[in-house]
Scaffold this motif. Structure first.
Motif, mmCIF file in Angstrom:
data_model
loop_
_atom_site.group_PDB
_atom_site.id
_atom_site.type_symbol
_atom_site.label_atom_id
_atom_site.label_comp_id
_atom_site.label_asym_id
_atom_site.label_seq_id
_atom_site.Cartn_x
_atom_site.Cartn_y
_atom_site.Cartn_z
ATOM 1 N N ILE A 31 0.841 -1.203 0.000
ATOM 2 C CA ILE A 31 0.000 0.000 0.000
ATOM 3 C C ILE A 31 0.876 1.253 0.000
ATOM 4 C CG2 ILE A 31 -1.691 1.313 1.334
ATOM 5 C CD1 ILE A 31 -2.801 -1.356 2.337
ATOM 6 N N ALA A 32 1.946 1.229 0.813
ATOM 7 C CA ALA A 32 2.844 2.387 0.872
ATOM 8 C C ALA A 32 3.529 2.635 -0.465
ATOM 9 C CB ALA A 32 3.883 2.167 1.967
ATOM 10 N N VAL A 33 3.956 1.559 -1.133
ATOM 11 C CA VAL A 33 4.617 1.712 -2.435
ATOM 12 C C VAL A 33 3.641 2.221 -3.484
ATOM 13 C CG1 VAL A 33 5.708 0.434 -4.320
ATOM 14 C CG2 VAL A 33 6.414 0.011 -1.973
ATOM 15 N N ARG A 34 2.419 1.688 -3.464
ATOM 16 C CA ARG A 34 1.422 2.147 -4.439
ATOM 17 C C ARG A 34 1.077 3.615 -4.228
ATOM 18 N NH1 ARG A 34 -1.366 -1.856 -7.208
ATOM 19 N NH2 ARG A 34 -2.247 -0.085 -8.335
ATOM 20 N N CYS A 35 1.065 4.041 -2.990
ATOM 21 C CA CYS A 35 0.746 5.441 -2.695
ATOM 22 C C CYS A 35 1.900 6.380 -3.042
ATOM 23 C CB CYS A 35 0.385 5.598 -1.213
ATOM 24 S SG CYS A 35 -1.168 4.792 -0.733
ATOM 25 N N SER A 36 3.093 5.831 -3.248
ATOM 26 C CA SER A 36 4.266 6.666 -3.529
ATOM 27 C C SER A 36 4.705 6.580 -4.986
ATOM 28 C CB SER A 36 5.416 6.267 -2.611
ATOM 29 O OG SER A 36 5.801 4.920 -2.837
ATOM 30 N N GLN A 37 3.826 6.144 -5.874
ATOM 31 C CA GLN A 37 4.191 5.990 -7.275
ATOM 32 C C GLN A 37 4.592 7.306 -7.928
ATOM 33 O OE1 GLN A 37 4.612 3.132 -9.194
ATOM 34 N NE2 GLN A 37 4.487 2.235 -7.146
ATOM 35 N N LYS A 38 4.053 8.411 -7.447
ATOM 36 C CA LYS A 38 4.377 9.710 -8.030
ATOM 37 C C LYS A 38 5.589 10.356 -7.371
ATOM 38 C CE LYS A 38 -0.367 10.712 -9.503
ATOM 39 N NZ LYS A 38 -1.493 11.679 -9.444
ATOM 40 N N ARG A 39 6.140 9.696 -6.384
ATOM 41 C CA ARG A 39 7.334 10.216 -5.732
ATOM 42 C C ARG A 39 8.572 9.827 -6.529
ATOM 43 N NH1 ARG A 39 6.224 11.458 -0.313
ATOM 44 N NH2 ARG A 39 8.318 12.358 -0.330
ATOM 45 N N SER A 40 9.735 10.290 -6.088
ATOM 46 C CA SER A 40 10.977 10.023 -6.797
ATOM 47 C C SER A 40 11.352 8.541 -6.717
ATOM 48 C CB SER A 40 12.100 10.869 -6.197
ATOM 49 O OG SER A 40 12.360 10.473 -4.858
ATOM 50 N N ALA A 41 12.217 8.121 -7.647
ATOM 51 C CA ALA A 41 12.663 6.734 -7.659
ATOM 52 C C ALA A 41 13.426 6.393 -6.381
ATOM 53 C CB ALA A 41 13.538 6.470 -8.882
#
Length: 323
Positions: A31-41
């Motif tokens: 869930i945390a990774v999916r929510c951070s898709q628009k964040r930096s690599a």
């Protein structure tokens, strides 16, 4: 959940605890990774890596201290409780009733209590968890069996490694290695591999396709070298092997596989960023990726090395677009 440890065998209880904890952590991490898709690599890589490392450390923190003596502890407590009741009964003149016998366990001789087995009435649960453990071992065995042909294929590919004596390539590697602050002694080989890749941790090597070296311009060669040296400098191969171990251990957990895929994608994007920073543009690397993908169509990438991941069409398209 400590009472489970008293009711199941230590191995099965350990497996149940690890599976439950790893599943909960992997769901939260996904869930945390999916929510951070628009964040930096870099942010996505850090999230996925920390979640996976936490999952890997689960077995070290979920072992209750009573597992190894759970059955003995429970039986001892029953005996002590029965002895206390008998002492009270003897002092007060009240005998132990049949109902008390049923509660604390039947005795074989006066003054001696028979321990109550913690397995009573719970054999179906134990069987279910034991079957689950057997299925897990079977899955790991299947993965190991499927990995044997890959290892044999790699051994054949390893036989094609040839040291590069081209001064142009060697000078480029040494210059970029010093500029990027890589302290490892990096060895460079040419092979029949369809794409460049890096492998090794303490003694890393970089393998470049001979077909690519024959027609690569200095700019294209520089893009490949910077990308692979970035993997070495970040110690990505070690992380790559750890994720392979986690993937085999938690083969049944789709959330763990999702985290590993996201980690791999973020890792490649970070190494692409090194190339863009060094060359000032990403068009050259994009051209190299397209060329490697065309050569990779008829090949299966070796899973034990760290290639440029051109065998992931959707992510490759995203990388080329961003470049």
């Amino acid at each position: 959940m400590n009472h489970v440890a008293y009711l199941l065998s230590p191995v099965v209880a350990f497996g149940v605890h690890v599976a439950i904890c790893a599943t909960v952590i992997s769901v939260i991490g996904t869930i945390a990774v999916r929510c951070s898709q628009k964040r930096s690599a870099a942010f996505r890589h850090a999230v996925a890596l920390n979640v996976l490392l936490t999952i890997g450390l689960v077995p070290a923190f979920v072992t209750p201290r009573h597992w190894h003596h759970g059955e003995i502890t429970l039986s001892t407590s029953v005996v002590e409780s029965r002895a206390t009741l008998q002492n009270i009964s003897g002092e007060s003149g009240i005998g132990v009733q049949p109902s008390d016998e049923a509660h604390f366990g039947s005795s074989h001789s006066p003054g001696e209590a028979s321990p109550v087995s913690p397995w009573s009435g719970l054999r179906p649960m134990f069987i279910v968890f034991s079957v689950g453990l057997f299925v897990w071992f079977s899955g790991v065995g299947v993965l190991v069996t499927r990995g044997i042909p890959t290892l044999l294929k790699f051994r054949r590919l390893r036989a094609t490694f040839l040291p590069i004596d081209d001064a142009r390539v060697i000078d480029t590697f040494e210059r970029l290695r010093i500029e990027m602050g890589i302290r490892f002694d990096v060895r460079v080989f040419a092979s029949t591999s369809p794409e460049p890749f890096t492998m090794g941790w303490l003694r890393p090597i970089v393998v470049i396709p001979a077909a690519f070296l024959n027609r690569a311009t200095p700019r294209h060669l520089e893009a490949v070298v910077v990308h692979e040296l970035a993997h070495i400098g970040r110690r990505d191969w070690l992380i790559h092997m750890v994720t392979k171990l986690l993937s085999a251990t938690f083969w049944w957990n789709a959330f763990v596989r999702h985290l590993i895929v996201n980690l791999s994608q973020a890792r490649e994007e970070l190494c692409d960023a090194f190339v863009i920073k060094h060359q000032g543009e990403g068009a050259t690397l994009a051209h190299v990726l397209v060329d490697a993908a065309q050569r990779n169509i008829a090949h299966n990438t070796i899973v034990w090395n760290l290639g440029m991941s051109v065998n992931e069409p959707q992510h490759l398209e995203k990388r080329i677009t961003s470049l």
